[in-house]
Design an enzyme around this catalytic site. Structure first.
Site, PDB file in Angstrom:
ATOM      1  N   TYR A  19     -22.783  14.628   5.808  1.00 40.82           N
ATOM      2  CA  TYR A  19     -22.314  13.690   6.818  1.00 40.82           C
ATOM      3  C   TYR A  19     -20.884  14.048   7.211  1.00 40.82           C
ATOM      4  O   TYR A  19     -20.006  14.183   6.364  1.00 40.82           O
ATOM      5  CB  TYR A  19     -22.352  12.261   6.258  1.00 40.82           C
ATOM      6  CG  TYR A  19     -22.014  11.176   7.263  1.00 40.82           C
ATOM      7  CD1 TYR A  19     -22.938  10.782   8.225  1.00 40.82           C
ATOM      8  CD2 TYR A  19     -20.768  10.551   7.234  1.00 40.82           C
ATOM      9  CE1 TYR A  19     -22.634   9.787   9.132  1.00 40.82           C
ATOM     10  CE2 TYR A  19     -20.476   9.544   8.139  1.00 40.82           C
ATOM     11  CZ  TYR A  19     -21.401   9.171   9.081  1.00 40.82           C
ATOM     12  OH  TYR A  19     -21.093   8.183   9.977  1.00 40.82           O
ATOM     13  N   TYR A  40     -26.550   1.158   2.611  1.00 39.13           N
ATOM     14  CA  TYR A  40     -26.510   2.580   2.246  1.00 39.13           C
ATOM     15  C   TYR A  40     -25.137   3.215   2.442  1.00 39.13           C
ATOM     16  O   TYR A  40     -24.812   4.232   1.822  1.00 39.13           O
ATOM     17  CB  TYR A  40     -27.574   3.372   3.019  1.00 39.13           C
ATOM     18  CG  TYR A  40     -27.317   3.524   4.500  1.00 39.13           C
ATOM     19  CD1 TYR A  40     -26.518   4.556   4.982  1.00 39.13           C
ATOM     20  CD2 TYR A  40     -27.872   2.638   5.416  1.00 39.13           C
ATOM     21  CE1 TYR A  40     -26.279   4.706   6.336  1.00 39.13           C
ATOM     22  CE2 TYR A  40     -27.642   2.774   6.769  1.00 39.13           C
ATOM     23  CZ  TYR A  40     -26.839   3.807   7.230  1.00 39.13           C
ATOM     24  OH  TYR A  40     -26.603   3.944   8.574  1.00 39.13           O
ATOM     25  N   HIS A  70      -3.900   4.204  -0.370  1.00 40.33           N
ATOM     26  CA  HIS A  70      -4.032   2.970  -1.149  1.00 40.33           C
ATOM     27  C   HIS A  70      -3.676   1.809  -0.236  1.00 40.33           C
ATOM     28  O   HIS A  70      -2.619   1.815   0.403  1.00 40.33           O
ATOM     29  CB  HIS A  70      -3.099   2.990  -2.356  1.00 40.33           C
ATOM     30  CG  HIS A  70      -2.927   1.650  -3.009  1.00 40.33           C
ATOM     31  ND1 HIS A  70      -4.008   0.859  -3.370  1.00 40.33           N
ATOM     32  CD2 HIS A  70      -1.815   0.948  -3.339  1.00 40.33           C
ATOM     33  CE1 HIS A  70      -3.549  -0.263  -3.905  1.00 40.33           C
ATOM     34  NE2 HIS A  70      -2.227  -0.233  -3.894  1.00 40.33           N
ATOM     35  N   SER A 101       7.113   5.494  -3.870  1.00 36.32           N
ATOM     36  CA  SER A 101       6.393   4.253  -4.087  1.00 36.32           C
ATOM     37  C   SER A 101       6.316   3.940  -5.582  1.00 36.32           C
ATOM     38  O   SER A 101       6.160   4.842  -6.406  1.00 36.32           O
ATOM     39  CB  SER A 101       4.970   4.370  -3.526  1.00 36.32           C
ATOM     40  OG  SER A 101       4.153   3.322  -4.006  1.00 36.32           O
ATOM     41  N   SER A 102       6.421   2.676  -5.918  1.00 37.71           N
ATOM     42  CA  SER A 102       6.365   2.268  -7.327  1.00 37.71           C
ATOM     43  C   SER A 102       5.026   2.617  -7.965  1.00 37.71           C
ATOM     44  O   SER A 102       4.892   2.598  -9.190  1.00 37.71           O
ATOM     45  CB  SER A 102       6.605   0.758  -7.446  1.00 37.71           C
ATOM     46  OG  SER A 102       5.642   0.034  -6.703  1.00 37.71           O
ATOM     47  N   GLU A 103       4.039   2.963  -7.142  1.00 36.24           N
ATOM     48  CA  GLU A 103       2.710   3.301  -7.656  1.00 36.24           C
ATOM     49  C   GLU A 103       2.425   4.807  -7.630  1.00 36.24           C
ATOM     50  O   GLU A 103       1.267   5.225  -7.644  1.00 36.24           O
ATOM     51  CB  GLU A 103       1.655   2.520  -6.883  1.00 36.24           C
ATOM     52  CG  GLU A 103       1.858   1.011  -7.053  1.00 36.24           C
ATOM     53  CD  GLU A 103       0.825   0.167  -6.351  1.00 36.24           C
ATOM     54  OE1 GLU A 103       0.239  -0.688  -7.022  1.00 36.24           O
ATOM     55  OE2 GLU A 103       0.612   0.354  -5.144  1.00 36.24           O
ATOM     56  N   HIS A 130      -3.894  -2.651   0.523  1.00 32.51           N
ATOM     57  CA  HIS A 130      -4.137  -4.024   0.076  1.00 32.51           C
ATOM     58  C   HIS A 130      -4.941  -4.727   1.161  1.00 32.51           C
ATOM     59  O   HIS A 130      -4.603  -5.824   1.595  1.00 32.51           O
ATOM     60  CB  HIS A 130      -2.815  -4.755  -0.146  1.00 32.51           C
ATOM     61  CG  HIS A 130      -1.969  -4.181  -1.235  1.00 32.51           C
ATOM     62  ND1 HIS A 130      -0.722  -4.685  -1.561  1.00 32.51           N
ATOM     63  CD2 HIS A 130      -2.191  -3.140  -2.093  1.00 32.51           C
ATOM     64  CE1 HIS A 130      -0.215  -3.984  -2.557  1.00 32.51           C
ATOM     65  NE2 HIS A 130      -1.076  -3.037  -2.896  1.00 32.51           N
ATOM     66  N   GLY A 164       0.834  -1.196   0.000  1.00 33.94           N
ATOM     67  CA  GLY A 164       0.000   0.000   0.000  1.00 33.94           C
ATOM     68  C   GLY A 164       0.867   1.244   0.000  1.00 33.94           C
ATOM     69  O   GLY A 164       2.101   1.164   0.023  1.00 33.94           O
ATOM     70  N   ASN A 165       0.251   2.415  -0.015  1.00 32.57           N
ATOM     71  CA  ASN A 165       0.996   3.674   0.006  1.00 32.57           C
ATOM     72  C   ASN A 165       0.080   4.834   0.361  1.00 32.57           C
ATOM     73  O   ASN A 165      -1.141   4.730   0.217  1.00 32.57           O
ATOM     74  CB  ASN A 165       1.704   3.941  -1.337  1.00 32.57           C
ATOM     75  CG  ASN A 165       0.939   3.408  -2.519  1.00 32.57           C
ATOM     76  OD1 ASN A 165      -0.075   3.968  -2.918  1.00 32.57           O
ATOM     77  ND2 ASN A 165       1.405   2.295  -3.070  1.00 32.57           N
ATOM     78  N   HIS A 222      -5.937  -6.475  -6.693  1.00 41.67           N
ATOM     79  CA  HIS A 222      -4.923  -5.554  -6.159  1.00 41.67           C
ATOM     80  C   HIS A 222      -5.284  -4.998  -4.777  1.00 41.67           C
ATOM     81  O   HIS A 222      -4.527  -5.142  -3.838  1.00 41.67           O
ATOM     82  CB  HIS A 222      -4.732  -4.410  -7.161  1.00 41.67           C
ATOM     83  CG  HIS A 222      -3.565  -3.535  -6.905  1.00 41.67           C
ATOM     84  ND1 HIS A 222      -2.847  -2.923  -7.918  1.00 41.67           N
ATOM     85  CD2 HIS A 222      -2.975  -3.127  -5.764  1.00 41.67           C
ATOM     86  CE1 HIS A 222      -1.871  -2.204  -7.405  1.00 41.67           C
ATOM     87  NE2 HIS A 222      -1.935  -2.300  -6.090  1.00 41.67           N
ATOM     88  N   GLY A 273       9.581   0.271  -1.063  1.00 41.25           N
ATOM     89  CA  GLY A 273      10.279  -0.839  -0.432  1.00 41.25           C
ATOM     90  C   GLY A 273      10.674  -0.735   1.025  1.00 41.25           C
ATOM     91  O   GLY A 273      11.458  -1.557   1.504  1.00 41.25           O
TER      92      GLY A 273
END
Length: 210
Positions: free
Chosen positions: A207, A112, A91, A70-72, A93, A26-27, A154, A42
């Site tokens: 909300y 809802y 993000h 991050s690679s993403e 996982h 994740g990141n 993913h 990493g």
């Protein structure tokens, strides 16, 4: 910048402690100046330091001498460029969201609270190799009129106006995913109508979270 980096580290560690992502998966990023600050590639979150957090410009530039993002990082870049309201991105996982995503299915309005992601369902972005522009395009499509989506095979991604809210939304998506999986074990769940979800979405605008 120091305060933002500290916040990123705090919530990165919470990815582990809240069991949204293990170790270094994740990141997290936060919009900053003409770019964003993002977790590095990493490194385990438990050992992160302020100097590990990397700045990436909206043009995709970063100083390799100061660390590798991050690679993403590309889908973070594309979300910030296309979603001006996005100030922070989480993000993850997370187990249940990832499980649903492996079936390439969106989460319908069985509850809802699906509306917290911004629409009458939570879309699932088509699969593409991580760290590619193709994945970014798929994610942006799934995020149309929404603040969160699943990513096929993913995980999930959520953005908000600040990091606490983005993290909480990611937790909401994970909880909704667990509830959806549980409901499917009992059979086909009743789906709320579009008319009802429009009412819920209208109420959801006021909300307060985070």
């Amino acid at each position: 910048m120091k305060k933002i980096k500290a916040e990123i580290i705090k919530y990165s560690k919470m990815l582990n402690s809240r069991k949204l992502s293990a170790l270094r998966s994740g990141n997290i990023s936060v919009r900053y100046n003409d770019g964003f600050l993002i977790t590095p590639s990493g490194k385990k979150y438990s050992s992160l330091k302020g100097s590990d957090i990397v700045f990436v410009s909206l043009k995709g530039n970063f100083d390799k001498k100061k660390g590798i993002p991050s690679s993403e990082w590309q889908f973070h870049q594309d979300i910030y460029k296309n979603k001006l309201e996005a100030k922070a991105i989480v993000h993850a996982h997370s187990t249940n969201a990832t499980a649903v995503s492996t079936h390439k299915r969106s989460i319908p309005s069985f509850h809802y609270m699906v509306a917290m992601a911004g629409g009458h369902d939570i879309k699932c972005a088509k699969y593409a190799t991580y760290g590619t522009r193709e994945l970014s395009k798929n994610i942006l499509k799934a995020l149309k009129s929404r603040k969160a989506c699943l990513i096929s095979n993913h995980g999930q991604i959520a953005f908000e106006e600040n990091l606490p809210k983005a993290f909480e939304l990611a937790e909401e998506v994970e909880n909704i995913s667990l509830q959806y999986i549980t409901s499917l074990k009992l059979g086909r769940p009743k789906i709320l109508s579009i008319k009802e979800m429009k009412k819920v979405l209208s109420k959801a605008k006021n909300y307060k979270r985070g």
